[in-house]
Design a protein around this motif. Structure first.
Motif, PDB file in Angstrom:
ATOM      1  N   PHE A 217       0.828  -1.204   0.000  1.00  0.00           N
ATOM      2  CA  PHE A 217       0.000   0.000   0.000  1.00  0.00           C
ATOM      3  C   PHE A 217       0.864   1.255   0.000  1.00  0.00           C
ATOM      4  O   PHE A 217       2.025   1.221   0.425  1.00  0.00           O
ATOM      5  CB  PHE A 217      -0.914   0.009   1.227  1.00  0.00           C
ATOM      6  N   PRO A 218       0.306   2.382  -0.453  1.00  0.00           N
ATOM      7  CA  PRO A 218       1.044   3.657  -0.405  1.00  0.00           C
ATOM      8  C   PRO A 218       1.406   4.026   1.027  1.00  0.00           C
ATOM      9  O   PRO A 218       0.819   3.516   1.988  1.00  0.00           O
ATOM     10  CB  PRO A 218       0.037   4.660  -0.994  1.00  0.00           C
ATOM     11  N   GLN A 219       2.366   4.928   1.155  1.00  0.00           N
ATOM     12  CA  GLN A 219       2.826   5.367   2.459  1.00  0.00           C
ATOM     13  C   GLN A 219       2.685   6.878   2.584  1.00  0.00           C
ATOM     14  O   GLN A 219       2.730   7.595   1.594  1.00  0.00           O
ATOM     15  CB  GLN A 219       4.292   4.997   2.675  1.00  0.00           C
ATOM     16  N   HIS A 220       2.485   7.330   3.819  1.00  0.00           N
ATOM     17  CA  HIS A 220       2.625   8.761   4.082  1.00  0.00           C
ATOM     18  C   HIS A 220       3.117   8.928   5.514  1.00  0.00           C
ATOM     19  O   HIS A 220       3.118   7.990   6.304  1.00  0.00           O
ATOM     20  CB  HIS A 220       1.328   9.525   3.826  1.00  0.00           C
ATOM     21  N   ILE A 221       3.570  10.133   5.810  1.00  0.00           N
ATOM     22  CA  ILE A 221       4.094  10.414   7.149  1.00  0.00           C
ATOM     23  C   ILE A 221       2.926  10.801   8.036  1.00  0.00           C
ATOM     24  O   ILE A 221       2.240  11.794   7.793  1.00  0.00           O
ATOM     25  CB  ILE A 221       5.144  11.535   7.113  1.00  0.00           C
ATOM     26  N   ARG A 222       2.698   9.988   9.048  1.00  0.00           N
ATOM     27  CA  ARG A 222       1.598  10.246   9.969  1.00  0.00           C
ATOM     28  C   ARG A 222       2.110  11.000  11.188  1.00  0.00           C
ATOM     29  O   ARG A 222       1.649  12.078  11.517  1.00  0.00           O
ATOM     30  CB  ARG A 222       0.950   8.925  10.383  1.00  0.00           C
ATOM     31  N   THR A 223       3.033  10.410  11.889  1.00  0.00           N
ATOM     32  CA  THR A 223       3.728  11.057  12.994  1.00  0.00           C
ATOM     33  C   THR A 223       5.198  10.685  12.856  1.00  0.00           C
ATOM     34  O   THR A 223       5.545   9.696  12.221  1.00  0.00           O
ATOM     35  CB  THR A 223       3.207  10.574  14.366  1.00  0.00           C
ATOM     36  N   LYS A 225       9.145  10.868  11.663  1.00  0.00           N
ATOM     37  CA  LYS A 225       9.865  11.210  10.445  1.00  0.00           C
ATOM     38  C   LYS A 225       9.667  10.202   9.315  1.00  0.00           C
ATOM     39  O   LYS A 225       9.907  10.514   8.154  1.00  0.00           O
ATOM     40  CB  LYS A 225      11.364  11.321  10.753  1.00  0.00           C
ATOM     41  N   ASP A 226       9.245   8.996   9.661  1.00  0.00           N
ATOM     42  CA  ASP A 226       9.185   7.929   8.663  1.00  0.00           C
ATOM     43  C   ASP A 226       7.778   7.741   8.117  1.00  0.00           C
ATOM     44  O   ASP A 226       6.795   7.781   8.855  1.00  0.00           O
ATOM     45  CB  ASP A 226       9.680   6.608   9.274  1.00  0.00           C
TER      46      ASP A 226
END
Length: 398
Positions: A217-223, A225-226
């Motif tokens: 699945f796609p990724q994004h920064i939630r909390t 740095k990663d």
């Protein structure tokens, strides 16, 4: 001691949270209950025998758990006296199958204790307990049904299990008994349609579910740095609901993921790196706002993702490259409210209360459903910094 109600834990994970020394992890920790740091930790099976072979009649009665202590327990024992006196807070962990992780039901105190051998305690919780969603299909039934429908089930991991059929990828999650099936976040604008199917439901207040093991699945920064993979989780009350969900899902127009440039209406031969960076950044910005505001309009509560816009507080033309992608510089607004806010017909004061431009007369306000009582909750100090710029730009005075 931070445990999330409804989340599943192994004994080892519970010990890690508590910081139990390695040399103290045996003994009573492997049995039905133990005392640690002046609190009681109860592990019980409901509806099945435990690892010791004892099949105690543990059961839910409404919002209370009727629980049997150890086989030789009695009310004169110091621990049971503390339970009876109400001076001992208990953390209740339960499961329906031996060797499975435990679901954290919540914190409880004894509402009643029966002078018997074993002692029987009726636990009362300080908030509605997580009893496990008996109305939702179990993980086992969902996997069985998916296999019947031609899906390939990969080997189960600790946290998730990948399931595929052609271009469709799902994940089955193991850290909760609620909303077990996770779909690609690209289906975000189809959530409303999918939830209209009888028997399809979501327990997650937020639109997105995050798990580092959902690598497809796609990724994004939630909390932090990663970046972390994310998706949208659903639960089902019947096999028919699951089947109809998959049929409907196949017909939903998806919003291409941030890693799928070739699916966008953009010619990859002419798109510059700058254009691509802007496009991908905007997609992440919208998804961050959907996550923060629980996929609801921050002002009206409208919960139809297709009709929600990621509205910049400090306009794009005035913002730096960092500010343009900062989720604190955004409000998730219904399309009509987004238009009004973007053009300075409305703003918000330091308490989140709506401020209405004199350019809107009473008739226009009525058409838009605007009243002076409207307000936005959960505004942070960072939001307020950007709102200060918005008020100044459109000549609102606090």
């Amino acid at each position: 001691m931070n445990f999330d109600v409804g989340t599943q834990y192994t004994r080892a994970q519970i010990q890690d949270v508590l910081g139990v020394p390695e040399d103290r992890r045996g003994g009573d920790w492997a049995t039905g209950y133990t005392r640690f740091a002046d609190e009681l930790f109860v592990f019980c099976n409901v509806g099945s025998a435990g690892r010791t072979g004892h099949d105690y009649p543990n059961r839910w009665e409404g919002e209370q758990l009727v629980w049997s202590a150890k086989n030789r327990s009695n009310v004169s024992q110091p621990l049971m006296r503390a339970v009876s006196a109400g001076s001992l807070l208990a953390h209740i962990f339960h499961r329906s199958a031996d060797r499975s992780p435990f679901t954290y039901a919540g914190r409880a105190k004894a509402a009643d204790i029966q002078d018997s051998t074993p002692v029987i305690v009726r636990w009362s919780f300080d908030q509605p307990p997580a009893k496990g969603n008996s109305d939702e299909l179990s993980r086992e039934i969902i996997c069985e049904e998916l296999e019947t429908l031609g899906f390939h089930l990969e080997t189960a991991g600790v946290k998730t299990r990948r399931v595929t059929r052609g271009p469709i990828t799902f994940y089955v999650k193991f850290d909760s008994n609620r909303s077990i099936l996770v779909v690609d976040p690209s289906y975000e604008e189809g959530v409303t349609v999918l939830l209209q199917i009888p028997g399809v439901q979501r327990a997650n207040r937020n639109l997105f579910y995050h798990n580092s093991t959902m690598r497809s699945f796609p990724q994004h920064i939630r909390t932090g740095k990663d970046a972390i993979p994310f998706g949208i989780d659903f639960g089902f009350t019947s096999r028919q609901a699951l089947r109809q969900f998959i049929v409907t899902l196949e017909g939903v127009l998806i919003t291409p993921s941030v890693d799928s440039a070739d699916q966008m209406d953009v010619d990859p031969r002419t798109e510059t790196e700058a254009m691509r960076a802007v496009r991908l950044g905007q997609q992440n910005f919208r998804r961050d706002l959907l996550d923060f505001w629980g996929a609801r309009c921050a002002l009206t509560g409208l919960a139809i993702p297709e009709l929600l816009r990621a509205s910049h507080i400090k306009p794009w033309c005035d913002a730096t490259s960092t500010e343009r992608l900062d989720p604190n510089n955004g409000l998730l607004l219904a399309v009509h409210m987004d238009g009004l806010f973007d053009r300075g017909f409305i703003s918000f004061d330091e308490n989140g209360s709506i401020m209405i431009s004199s350019r809107l007369n009473d008739e226009s306000m009525s058409c838009f459903g605007i009243t002076p009582e409207l307000s936005i909750a959960n505004l942070s100090a960072q939001h307020q910094q950007y709102l200060s710029h918005h008020r100044k730009r459109y000549s609102f005075t606090v």
